[in-house]
Design a protein around this motif. Structure first.
Motif, PDB file in Angstrom:
ATOM      1  N   UNK A 102       4.561   8.275  -0.615  1.00  0.00           N
ATOM      2  CA  UNK A 102       5.532   7.632   0.278  1.00  0.00           C
ATOM      3  C   UNK A 102       6.683   7.095  -0.554  1.00  0.00           C
ATOM      4  N   UNK A 103       7.772   6.785   0.117  1.00  0.00           N
ATOM      5  CA  UNK A 103       8.955   6.283  -0.590  1.00  0.00           C
ATOM      6  C   UNK A 103       8.683   4.892  -1.152  1.00  0.00           C
ATOM      7  N   UNK A 104       9.510   4.482  -2.085  1.00  0.00           N
ATOM      8  CA  UNK A 104       9.347   3.173  -2.721  1.00  0.00           C
ATOM      9  C   UNK A 104       9.485   2.047  -1.697  1.00  0.00           C
ATOM     10  N   UNK A 105      10.412   2.171  -0.758  1.00  0.00           N
ATOM     11  CA  UNK A 105      10.591   1.115   0.244  1.00  0.00           C
ATOM     12  C   UNK A 105       9.397   1.051   1.196  1.00  0.00           C
ATOM     13  N   UNK A 126       1.563   4.967 -11.032  1.00  0.00           N
ATOM     14  CA  UNK A 126       3.002   4.787 -11.158  1.00  0.00           C
ATOM     15  C   UNK A 126       3.323   3.323 -11.420  1.00  0.00           C
ATOM     16  N   UNK A 127       4.426   3.076 -12.096  1.00  0.00           N
ATOM     17  CA  UNK A 127       4.904   1.727 -12.399  1.00  0.00           C
ATOM     18  C   UNK A 127       3.812   0.904 -13.106  1.00  0.00           C
ATOM     19  N   UNK A 128       3.189   1.520 -14.075  1.00  0.00           N
ATOM     20  CA  UNK A 128       2.018   0.969 -14.751  1.00  0.00           C
ATOM     21  C   UNK A 128       2.298  -0.392 -15.382  1.00  0.00           C
ATOM     22  N   UNK A 129       3.448  -0.563 -16.000  1.00  0.00           N
ATOM     23  CA  UNK A 129       3.759  -1.835 -16.660  1.00  0.00           C
ATOM     24  C   UNK A 129       3.824  -2.983 -15.640  1.00  0.00           C
ATOM     25  N   UNK A 130       4.445  -2.726 -14.499  1.00  0.00           N
ATOM     26  CA  UNK A 130       4.531  -3.743 -13.454  1.00  0.00           C
ATOM     27  C   UNK A 130       3.145  -4.170 -13.008  1.00  0.00           C
ATOM     28  N   UNK A 163       6.554  -0.548  -0.712  1.00  0.00           N
ATOM     29  CA  UNK A 163       6.806  -1.973  -0.817  1.00  0.00           C
ATOM     30  C   UNK A 163       6.447  -2.681   0.492  1.00  0.00           C
ATOM     31  N   UNK A 164       6.822  -2.080   1.597  1.00  0.00           N
ATOM     32  CA  UNK A 164       6.510  -2.647   2.904  1.00  0.00           C
ATOM     33  C   UNK A 164       4.995  -2.671   3.124  1.00  0.00           C
ATOM     34  N   UNK A 165       4.302  -1.634   2.725  1.00  0.00           N
ATOM     35  CA  UNK A 165       2.850  -1.568   2.872  1.00  0.00           C
ATOM     36  C   UNK A 165       2.166  -2.650   2.032  1.00  0.00           C
ATOM     37  N   UNK A 166       2.614  -2.834   0.799  1.00  0.00           N
ATOM     38  CA  UNK A 166       1.997  -3.822  -0.084  1.00  0.00           C
ATOM     39  C   UNK A 166       2.287  -5.246   0.403  1.00  0.00           C
ATOM     40  N   UNK A 167       3.461  -5.466   0.995  1.00  0.00           N
ATOM     41  CA  UNK A 167       3.803  -6.771   1.534  1.00  0.00           C
ATOM     42  C   UNK A 167       2.902  -7.151   2.708  1.00  0.00           C
TER      43      UNK A 167
END
Length: 140
Positions: free
Chosen positions: A4-7, A81-85, A10-14
């Protein structure tokens, strides 16, 4: 690669809940069925424990295996993805948990951490309550 897209991600994780999760509700219901009285999300205690048993001076946290990094649990995966974060996010969560545990212990509270994988059913949650409060719940 994420599907899925980044936005959208982000919405799913929120939308992930922090309170009143299924494992937390199971633990609360089991405690009530065992005759224990408690308060929830006490903001005047370090870390706002999920369930507080003031009479027994027990602060209970119901941790999600993923977010709080349950050691050895299959649910404690790390995104590709975005492993450091994510590494920093998880490190900060574990460090905060440790600080809260230490602060509560210093105030004289017994701290109990329950992992979501430990309470998949009501029976498991009741067994856990009986184990935690074995002396108080023993038949007299």
């Amino acid at each position: 690669m994420d599907r899925v897209s980044a936005s959208t991600r982000s919405q799913m994780m929120r939308a992930v809940k922090g309170k009143h999760t299924k494992p937390e509700l199971l633990v609360r219901s089991a405690a009530h069925r065992c005759g224990l009285r408690f308060r929830i999300h006490k903001r005047d205690l370090p870390g706002s424990p999920d369930v507080v048993f003031p009479r027994h001076k027990v602060a209970l946290f119901v941790h999600g295996c993923y977010w709080h990094r349950h050691p050895g649990c299959r649910k404690a995966t790390t995104p590709a993805t975005n492993v450091e974060f994510w590494a920093e996010k998880f490190r900060a969560n574990v460090a905060r948990d440790s600080r809260n545990r230490d602060a509560l212990t210093a105030l004289g509270w017994r701290v109990v951490e329950v992992w979501e994988c430990e309470v998949p059913t009501m029976e498991a949650a009741k067994a856990l309550m009986l184990k935690i409060f074995k002396a108080e719940l023993a038949p007299h």
